[in-house]
Each structure stands twice: as structure tokens, then as C-alpha cells.
Design an enzyme around this catalytic site. Structure first.
Site, PDB file in Angstrom:
ATOM      1  N   SER A 134       0.771  -1.541   0.135  1.00  0.00           N
ATOM      2  CA  SER A 134       0.168  -0.073  -0.173  1.00  0.00           C
ATOM      3  C   SER A 134       0.794   1.361  -0.268  1.00  0.00           C
ATOM      4  CB  SER A 134      -0.568   0.142   1.041  1.00  0.00           C
ATOM      5  OG  SER A 134      -1.972   1.414   1.164  1.00  0.00           O
ATOM      6  N   GLY A 135       0.760   2.302  -1.020  1.00  0.00           N
ATOM      7  CA  GLY A 135       1.516   3.281  -1.000  1.00  0.00           C
ATOM      8  C   GLY A 135       2.535   3.176  -1.956  1.00  0.00           C
ATOM      9  N   THR A 139      -1.416   2.370  -8.453  1.00  0.00           N
ATOM     10  CA  THR A 139      -2.409   3.057  -9.038  1.00  0.00           C
ATOM     11  C   THR A 139      -1.499   4.260  -9.818  1.00  0.00           C
ATOM     12  OG1 THR A 139      -4.048   2.692  -7.412  1.00  0.00           O
ATOM     13  CG2 THR A 139      -4.696   5.017  -8.071  1.00  0.00           C
ATOM     14  N   ASN A 190      -1.698   5.647   3.303  1.00  0.00           N
ATOM     15  CA  ASN A 190      -1.419   5.694   2.113  1.00  0.00           C
ATOM     16  C   ASN A 190      -3.029   7.013   2.241  1.00  0.00           C
ATOM     17  OD1 ASN A 190      -1.840   7.193  -0.622  1.00  0.00           O
ATOM     18  ND2 ASN A 190      -2.333   4.802  -1.508  1.00  0.00           N
ATOM     19  N   SER A 193      -6.292   5.466  -0.415  1.00  0.00           N
ATOM     20  CA  SER A 193      -5.347   4.173  -0.613  1.00  0.00           C
ATOM     21  C   SER A 193      -6.391   3.528  -1.396  1.00  0.00           C
ATOM     22  CB  SER A 193      -5.183   3.324   0.709  1.00  0.00           C
ATOM     23  OG  SER A 193      -5.354   1.995   0.576  1.00  0.00           O
ATOM     24  N   SER A 194      -6.170   2.576  -2.678  1.00  0.00           N
ATOM     25  CA  SER A 194      -7.403   2.034  -2.524  1.00  0.00           C
ATOM     26  C   SER A 194      -7.893   1.068  -2.525  1.00  0.00           C
ATOM     27  CB  SER A 194      -7.168   1.272  -4.126  1.00  0.00           C
ATOM     28  OG  SER A 194      -5.910   1.909  -4.830  1.00  0.00           O
ATOM     29  N   GLY A 417      -1.688  -5.343  -2.991  1.00  0.00           N
ATOM     30  CA  GLY A 417       0.001  -5.821  -2.444  1.00  0.00           C
ATOM     31  C   GLY A 417      -0.471  -7.465  -1.221  1.00  0.00           C
ATOM     32  N   GLU A 419      -0.365  -8.045   2.018  1.00  0.00           N
ATOM     33  CA  GLU A 419      -0.264  -7.963   3.450  1.00  0.00           C
ATOM     34  C   GLU A 419      -0.418  -8.641   4.595  1.00  0.00           C
ATOM     35  OE1 GLU A 419      -4.088  -6.053   3.356  1.00  0.00           O
ATOM     36  OE2 GLU A 419      -3.402  -4.213   2.206  1.00  0.00           O
TER      37      GLU A 419
HETATM   38  P1  ATP Z   1      -3.220   1.610  -2.065  1.00  0.00           P
HETATM   39  O1  ATP Z   1      -2.300   0.107  -2.181  1.00  0.00           O
HETATM   40  O2  ATP Z   1      -3.067   1.826  -0.587  1.00  0.00           O
HETATM   41  O3  ATP Z   1      -3.860   2.046  -3.265  1.00  0.00           O
HETATM   42  P2  ATP Z   1      -1.190   1.990  -4.160  1.00  0.00           P
HETATM   43  O4  ATP Z   1       0.213   0.680  -4.770  1.00  0.00           O
HETATM   44  O5  ATP Z   1      -2.189   2.301  -4.942  1.00  0.00           O
HETATM   45  O6  ATP Z   1      -1.534   2.151  -2.932  1.00  0.00           O
HETATM   46  P3  ATP Z   1      -0.740   5.139  -4.893  1.00  0.00           P
HETATM   47  O7  ATP Z   1      -1.765   5.531  -4.527  1.00  0.00           O
HETATM   48  O8  ATP Z   1      -0.568   4.603  -6.480  1.00  0.00           O
HETATM   49  O9  ATP Z   1      -0.500   3.691  -4.086  1.00  0.00           O
HETATM   50  O10 ATP Z   1       0.268   5.841  -4.504  1.00  0.00           O
HETATM   51  C1  ATP Z   1       0.418   6.596  -3.289  1.00  0.00           C
HETATM   52  C2  ATP Z   1       1.099   7.952  -3.378  1.00  0.00           C
HETATM   53  O11 ATP Z   1       2.571   8.047  -3.771  1.00  0.00           O
HETATM   54  C3  ATP Z   1       0.451   9.052  -4.855  1.00  0.00           C
HETATM   55  O12 ATP Z   1      -0.437   9.188  -4.557  1.00  0.00           O
HETATM   56  C4  ATP Z   1       1.128  10.067  -4.941  1.00  0.00           C
HETATM   57  O13 ATP Z   1       0.980  11.402  -4.054  1.00  0.00           O
HETATM   58  C5  ATP Z   1       2.830   9.227  -5.015  1.00  0.00           C
HETATM   59  N1  ATP Z   1       3.355   8.858  -6.224  1.00  0.00           N
HETATM   60  C6  ATP Z   1       3.221   7.128  -6.569  1.00  0.00           C
HETATM   61  N2  ATP Z   1       3.532   7.013  -7.874  1.00  0.00           N
HETATM   62  C7  ATP Z   1       4.485   8.614  -8.277  1.00  0.00           C
HETATM   63  C8  ATP Z   1       4.957   9.636  -8.913  1.00  0.00           C
HETATM   64  N3  ATP Z   1       5.891   7.706 -10.160  1.00  0.00           N
HETATM   65  N4  ATP Z   1       5.375   9.998  -9.233  1.00  0.00           N
HETATM   66  C9  ATP Z   1       5.537  10.891  -7.836  1.00  0.00           C
HETATM   67  N5  ATP Z   1       4.391  10.598  -6.732  1.00  0.00           N
HETATM   68  C10 ATP Z   1       4.175   9.457  -6.505  1.00  0.00           C
HETATM   69 MG    MG Z   2      -4.420   2.320  -5.071  1.00  0.00          MG
END
Ligand code: ATP
Ligand code: MG
Length: 725
Positions: A134-135, A139, A190, A193-194, A417, A419
Site C-alpha cells: 500500500s502506498g 494506482t 496511504n 489508498s485503493s 500487494g 499484507e
Molecule cells: P494502495 O495499495 O494503498 O492503493 P498504491 O500502491 O496504489 O497504494 P498510490 O496511491 O499509487 O499507491 O501512490 C501513493 C502516493 O504516492 C500517490 O498518491 C502519490 O502521491 C505518490 N506517488 C506514487 N507514484 C508516484 C510517482 N511516480 N510520482 C510522484 N508521486 C508518486
Molecule cells: Mg492504489
């Protein structure tokens, strides 16, 4: 095997020398900066430590993408890097003759898949599996890929067609803010977070233009609507409505400024008003008109008021619990916003109906206070989950292309991912089960297939010991007895069974599994599964109940009485419709448990993935505080372990980087043969004589073999000539 060096320049710093493969040290003059190593297969030896140091050096040098053989590692920059995602850069990768020779990037994967799908020789559907904790940026990465395809796979020139193309691409992109508003939330790990898994299929026509898309979601965390862990929040949309509604809307939805809602914790953050506009605009683009939107927001406001209904314990068990004094307004408001009669709403939450006996006589039993709370929460979860599914279906009908207007697709998978928390339950079991399946898919595709192919082709190859996770999957989902089957069995038998009994049943029935961990230190009933990413302890308390996901049938019937147009659509009265909520006994079809439904959707997903060429992006979170320029080795290390990156690199480093079919190889290089005709094919020649080999006269591969040898003989000559000039 070719050693492509991706344009490394020898640097002045010899720091990386000890980490380089010897052949490359020689090639690069032994002087290279560690952060310039853009493929982890080149570190030497490939260990967690060397990989970690290389990634750290790159991260600190603002280099966020690194190849790891067949996988792309994406480090979260935790800061805006606009130049890294500009449309100009997208076009550069798209136009490059060999995008893999540019710096590693998510666009390289995007372009590679796009070219594969476009291949005239054998076009094949593609998929990109984006994983990470997560984070970590899954996404973000998926969104970034969607934007990439919206640019490179857009319809061309003509004004009219461009307009149409823009509409569909824009609509596909618009599905993101809507799904994120309703399915994402701020968690401890996050801020966005999705809380659901997502597979989006981007559909392309024969001209490789994006003509539509289809979305499939998995396992929405619907409990969040009624229960948020401390310091976490509800789904974004609730905050967006409360912050972004106009004065008029506030009046209609009974959301006065500053109103406190128990299901709306931590509302102090700002910016939600802007997001509300973005969500509304995106919904409009997807064909959800303003009256329908207002209807949705009204129902959601109804849920917030529902959450404020607190009950006082009843002193007389025969009497229903009554709402506390200050909750009477909430009952009235919730009922009116949900289009229900106030007394019926209240009664359904307060009183359980039981059907018993041959005649199915109905008995009414007032519920204790805790059960009233559960029923209230259940009502909210039921509405929210249906609303979310409905939104996904509306999005699909808005973006999905007609079957005859697309021929191939690129699938993007953004799922939770692996957990492991101090307290793991059914949600983690499902998520980790999905990750085991995906890992097996990865192993099967890249590792096992590759090794088996080498064996068949008789290539010299030292076999790598990959971790086969089939025993773990047998433990979780195997037949006839597995963790899933045992939990399902408890649901089916519907017998009172304690958490300790469930632990004993699992540990006894599955004692022979090598993946069932030794459970010595546990104070609470639990069992341990040794996943490929590490052991996880699952607590058995509440597991069976969660798996049943019981929805009292009278609650569904209550919602079927609603006069609200949206709820009437979500809860139709059509008696033919057999829903999940039908009480057991009244329906012949077995009631599907959470695990069974999840397993079925997972199998469907895997079937789709198996029909594609998969690509993998592993997102890594450099620190859990979300800080830029901070690389915490311990935290990254555990993620590297969890995704088995080192094993992947070993396989990729030891394997042949390029595989070309005999026919394609000859097609591509036959010209060389004419340039450098072979001079000798006598008995001393190192090359086989021309003509068909005897052993396999009908095989096309065998027929092409002499030609291939011939070309291979010519290639080094030409390469040397090029180096001299
Ligand atoms: P979750 O499993 O909780 O949904 P996730 O893996 O989908 O987590 P994201 O929401 O894609 O995580 O990313 C978390 C935060 O990290 C985003 O809101 C953004 O602020 C930052 N981030 C991620 N990737 C990038 C990037 N390539 N450039 C800039 N910021 C990023
Ligand atoms: Mg996500």
C-alpha cells in the site's frame, strides 16, 4: 547471448566496480557509477544487499525506474516529477526505434506491450501486472499507463474522428477520479489508498487505436463505510460531498456546515471541495447526469445520518432498544434521505425476524444493542456495495467498446500487494491468496517456462531453484481439504463454533502441509501460513462470520420498499432475482461465501492473464512516511523479499535476454547471408553442411537451422567491421 549495455558511460567513480559482472567491468573499463546501472541483472553478486544498494544509489540520484530482467522496479519518488511523465516524453518512447535502449521507464513497458499487441506476425493480448504494498505507487503507475495509451493509441488526424477519440480516451481517464472517489480512502499507509482491486482492459481496434475499455473490480472493503480504524477515514466521496456541496445542496441533503458525523472521522483535511467538482465533472463525462448524481449524493448523506443513530440499551429484553434522544433527528433524516418510512427503518434495525417451523412462521425478536449496531452497519454496507457495483457497471457501459470494434486488448492489473499485520483476518487471507496466485502465474510464465524451454532446446543452462508455491496454494484453496474449504464448511454447517475449534480443525486436517507454520506462541486462536513472501498469522476469531457476510433478508426487503429512485434501481423487487442475501433454506442454490466468490473471480482473472503476454511492474515504497529523498533500507528490504525480486533477477541474469522464433530470425537477418556468402562448408568447416538435416525432415525449424547457422556466422563479422569503422 547479447550483452546490450544501454549506453552506459564510464564514470569517474569506481564505487560500483565490485558490484558488476566481470564481463561488464571489462567492457565498461571497470569504472561505472552505481546509480547508472539501470538493469539489476548486472550487479554482482545478485544479493539483497547489492540490489538494495543499487536501488538506493539510483533513488538518491532521482532515478526511479530500474530494470530487473523481465520486471520493472518502480520506486515511489514521493514528490512531483512532471518532466518524467510529460506527453513529450511519452512520444519519445513511442517513437524510439528501440525503447528498451532508453532509460528504464513505465513508458518502456507501455510501449513494449503496445508494440507486441500491434505485431503483425502474431498479435497477442498483453497484460501488465502492477504490484507492491500500500502506498508504493500501483494506482499512480496504472494511471500513468492509461495516460500513455491515451496519447499513443489515440485516433489520428481527422478533426471529427479526433473528437470522437478524445471522447472515449477522456471517458476512460475519467473513470479514474470517479472510482477513486468512491473506492479510495485515506489510511495510515496511504492518503489515497485503493480499497478495491482493479483490472482494466484497454481495447484496441485493428489500427491499434483505443476504442474502449472494460473494468472489473475485486473485493471492495465495504466495512469501511461503517467502521474506520483510528486515524483512518471513510471513502473520499463522503468528505467531498460535505466540503464541496453548495448551500442549496447542503439544505437538501441535511449537511449543515460543520455537522459532525460518526462515520466521518478526521475531516480536518482540506482540498476535498475541489475534488468534488472533479468527481462531478468526471461523472458527467461518463454519462451520469446531474439529477442522478444528486440522487447518489442524497443517498450517501442518508448513510451519514444513519451512522449517527446510536441506540440505548433496553432494560427489558422483550422491548426493542430505542435510539438515544439526540439520534431521533438522525433516524428521521436518514429515513427521508433514503426514501423509507421512518418507523419501518427503525423497526428493521431494532427487530430481527426469524422464520421457523414447517410453515415458516415469522417470529419477531428485539435485538440487543450491539446487534442493532451491526444491523445498522450492515444496511449501510449493503447500500454502498450495491452503489459501487452499479457505478462500475455504468462506467463500463459508458466506456466499453462494441465487440466488433476491438480486436486486442492490454490489461492493467492494480491489486493490493501482500499484507501482513499484527492482526490478520479474512481480508488479508483473500489478498495474500490472490498474491500467491499472481506469483505462481509469474513463476509459471517466466521462470518455469523459460527453464523448460531451455531443457527442450538442449541449451547449456544451470537450473535455478525457484520457489514453487503450489504447496501453499494447495493449503489455501486445494481440494478436497484446504483452509478455504474448512472455513466454507463451517459456514455451510452453520454450527456454533469457537475460534479455538476452528484453529484445531485447520491444524489437524492440514497438519501434513509444509506451508502450515508451527503455531506455538499464539495466545489468541490463529493459524500460520508460510507464504512465498513470508509467514502470516491469521486469527480465527470472526473468520467464519466474515466469510458468511450475513445480510439479514429483511434488510434487503426493507430497501426494496424504498421510494428513492436510485435505491429502487439498486434493490429491485423482481422476485425472480436470486440475490446473495436470500436466506438459506429458501433457495436451492448454495449461498456463496466471500471466499468462494473471491476464488471464482480470481480464477476468471487468472484465465484472462494466462491468455495474454504478461509484464510485471513491482512498485516499491522507499519509506513509509511518504517523504521524498528518503530511502529506508529496512523497509525496502522487506518489500524486495516479499516480491521475490532477487530470484527473478537470478533467472533473468542467467537466461537469454532475447528469444526469437526461427522464422522471425531468418526473416530479419537473411539479408546478411547474401552480403557475406559462406566460403566453406567442407568437412573442416565449423558450420553444418547445407541441406535438410536427416533427423527431422519435416520440421520447419530443422529446415531453417542451416540458414540460421549461416547468419550467426556472419553476424560477428559485421559487428567487428562496424566497431572498426
Ligand atoms: P494502495 O495499495 O494503498 O492503493 P498504491 O500502491 O496504489 O497504494 P498510490 O496511491 O499509487 O499507491 O501512490 C501513493 C502516493 O504516492 C500517490 O498518491 C502519490 O502521491 C505518490 N506517488 C506514487 N507514484 C508516484 C510517482 N511516480 N510520482 C510522484 N508521486 C508518486
Ligand atoms: Mg492504489
Amino acid at each position: 547471448m547479447s550483452h546490450c549495455v544501454n549506453g552506459h558511460n564510464p564514470g569517474s567513480d569506481g564505487q560500483a566496480r565490485e558490484y558488476l559482472r566481470e564481463d561488464l567491468q571489462e567492457f565498461l573499463g571497470g569504472e561505472v557509477l552505481l546509480y547508472k546501472l539501470d538493469d539489476l541483472t548486472r550487479v554482482n553478486p545478485v544479493t539483497l544487499e547489492t540490489v538494495l544498494r543499487c536501488l538506493q544509489a539510483r533513488y538518491m540520484a532521482d532515478t526511479f525506474y530500474t530494470n530487473a530482467g523481465c520486471t520493472l522496479v518502480a520506486l515511489n519518488p514521493f514528490k512531483p516529477v512532471p518532466q518524467l511523465y510529460s506527453p513529450e516524453l511519452m512520444r519519445e518512447y513511442h517513437a524510439a526505434p528501440q525503447p528498451q535502449k532508453l532509460k528504464p521507464h513505465v513508458f518502456t513497458v507501455g510501449e513494449q506491450t503496445y508494440r507486441n499487441v500491434k505485431s503483425l506476425i502474431e498479435p497477442v493480448n498483453q497484460s501488465i501486472v502492477v504490484s507492491g504494498e500500500s502506498g508504493a505507487g500501483k494506482t499512480w503507475t496504472s494511471r500513468c499507463l492509461m495516460k500513455f495509451y491515451a496519447v499513443v493509441a489515440a485516433s489520428p488526424a481527422s478533426w471529427e474522428s479526433h473528437k470522437i477519440a478524445e471522447r472515449i480516451e477522456q471517458r476512460i481517464l475519467n473513470s479514474n477520479p470517479v472510482m477513486e472517489a468512491f473506492g479510495n480512502a485515506c489510511t495510515l499507509r496511504n492518503n489515497n489508498s485503493s480499497r478495491f482491486g482493479k483490472f482494466i482492459q484497454l481495447q484496441l481496434n485493428r489500427a491499434q487505436q483505443m476504442t474502449g475499455a472494460a473494468v472489473q473490480t475485486y473485493l471492495l472493503e465495504k466495512t469501511r463505510v461503517a467502521c474506520q480504524a483510528s486515524s483512518e477515514r471513510n471513502f473520499h466521496i463522503f468528505y467531498q460531498i460535505c466540503k464541496g456541496a453548495s448551500e442549496d445542496e447542503r439544505l437538501q441533503w441535511h449537511l449543515p456546515e460543520g455537522a459532525a458525523f460518526s462515520w466521518l472521522p478526521n475531516p480536518e483535511r482540506s482540498l476535498e471541495e475541489d475534488c468534488f467538482e472533479v468527481t462531478r465533472e468526471a461523472m458527467l463525462h461518463l454519462g451520469i447526469d446531474t439529477p442522478t448524481q444528486n440522487n447518489i449524493f442524497k443517498v450517501l448523506a442518508g448513510l451519514l445520518h444513519l451512522g449517527n443513530i446510536q441506540f440505548a440499551a433496553s432494560e427489558d429484553e422483550a422491548q426493542p432498544c430505542q435510539p438515544m434522544d439526540d439520534a431521533k433527528y438522525s433516524v428521521r433524516t436518514a429515513a427521508s434521505l433514503l426514501g423509507l418510512p421512518e418507523d419501518v427503518l427503525l423497526e428493521m434495525v431494532q427487530i430481527r425476524t426469524i422464520r421457523a417451523g414447517r410453515q415458516q412462521q415469522v417470529f419477531r425478536k428485539p435485538c440487543p444493542r450491539a446487534e442493532c449496531d451491526t444491523r445498522r452497519d450492515c444496511l449501510a454496507k449493503l447500500i454502498y456495495a450495491r452503489l459501487f457495483d452499479w457505478l462500475v457497471s455504468v462506467i463500463n457501459s459508458s466506456i466499453c467498446a462494441d465487440t466488433d470494434s476491438w480486436t486486442t486488448f492490454i490489461g492493467l492489473l492494480d491489486v493490493y500487494g501482500f499484507e501482513s499485520f499484527p492482526d490478520n483476518s479474512l481480508e488479508q487471507l483473500c489478498i495474500n491468496y490472490a498474491n500467491e496466485k499472481l506469483q505462481q502465474h509469474f513463476v509459471a510464465h517466466y521462470l518455469r517456462a523459460q527453464q523448460e524451454e531451455y531443457a527442450v532446446e538442449g541449451l547449456e543452462w544451470s537450473f535455478v531453484n525457484y520457489q514453487d508455491n503450489q504447496p501453499c496454494l494447495d493449503l489455501i484453496e486445494g481440494s478436497p481439504i484446504s483452509i478455504c474449504s474448512l472455513i466454507n464448511e463451517e459456514c455451510r454447517l452453520n454450527r456454533p463454533s469457537s475460534a479455538a475449534q476452528l484453529q484445531t480443525r485447520i491444524e489437524t486436517a492440514l497438519a501434513g502441509s509444509p506451508c502450515l507454520g508451527h503455531n506455538k506462541l499464539s495466545r489468541e486462536p490463529s493459524f500460520i501460513v508460510v507464504h512465498y513472501a513470508g509467514p502470516v498469522r491469521y486469527h480465527t476469531a470472526g473468520l467464519v462470520e466474515k466469510n458468511k457476510d450475513p445480510i439479514p433478508p429483511e434488510l434487503t426487503r426493507l430497501l426494496q420498499q424504498s421510494q428513492d429512485p436510485l435505491l429502487m434501481g439498486l434493490f429491485p423487487t423482481n422476485p425472480k432475482e436470486k440475490t446473495q442475501e436470500e436466506p438459506p433454506g429458501q433457495s436451492r442454490a448454495p449461498v456463496l461465501t466471500v471466499v468462494s466468490r473471491f476464488k471464482a473471480s480470481l480464477e476468471q482473472l487468472l484465465q484472462v492473464l494466462h491468455s495474454t503476454t504478461p509484464h510485471y511492474i513491482r512498485c516499491i515504497k522507499p519509506n513509509s512516511q511518504g517523504q521524498a529523498q528518503t530511502f529506508l533500507q529496512e523497509e525496502v528490504l522487506s518489500q524486495l523479499e516479499a516480491c521475490g525480486l532477487v530470484e527473478t533477477i537470478h533467472i533473468s541474469a542467467a537466461g537469454f535476454p532475447i528469444r526469437v522464433s526461427h522464422r522471425n530470425f531468418v526473416e530479419r537477418y537473411k539479408l546478411l547471408r547474401r552480403l557475406h556468402p559462406r566460403t566453406s562448408s567442407g568437412p573442416d568447416s565449423p558450420y553444418p553442411a547445407k541441406g535438410l538435416p536427416e533427423r527431422c525432415p519435416h520440421s520447419e525449424e530443422a529446415m531453417l537451422e542451416p540458414l540460421i547457422q549461416d547468419i550467426l556466422h556472419t553476424l560477428p563479422v559485421l559487428t567487428q567491421a562496424a566497431a572498426i569503422t
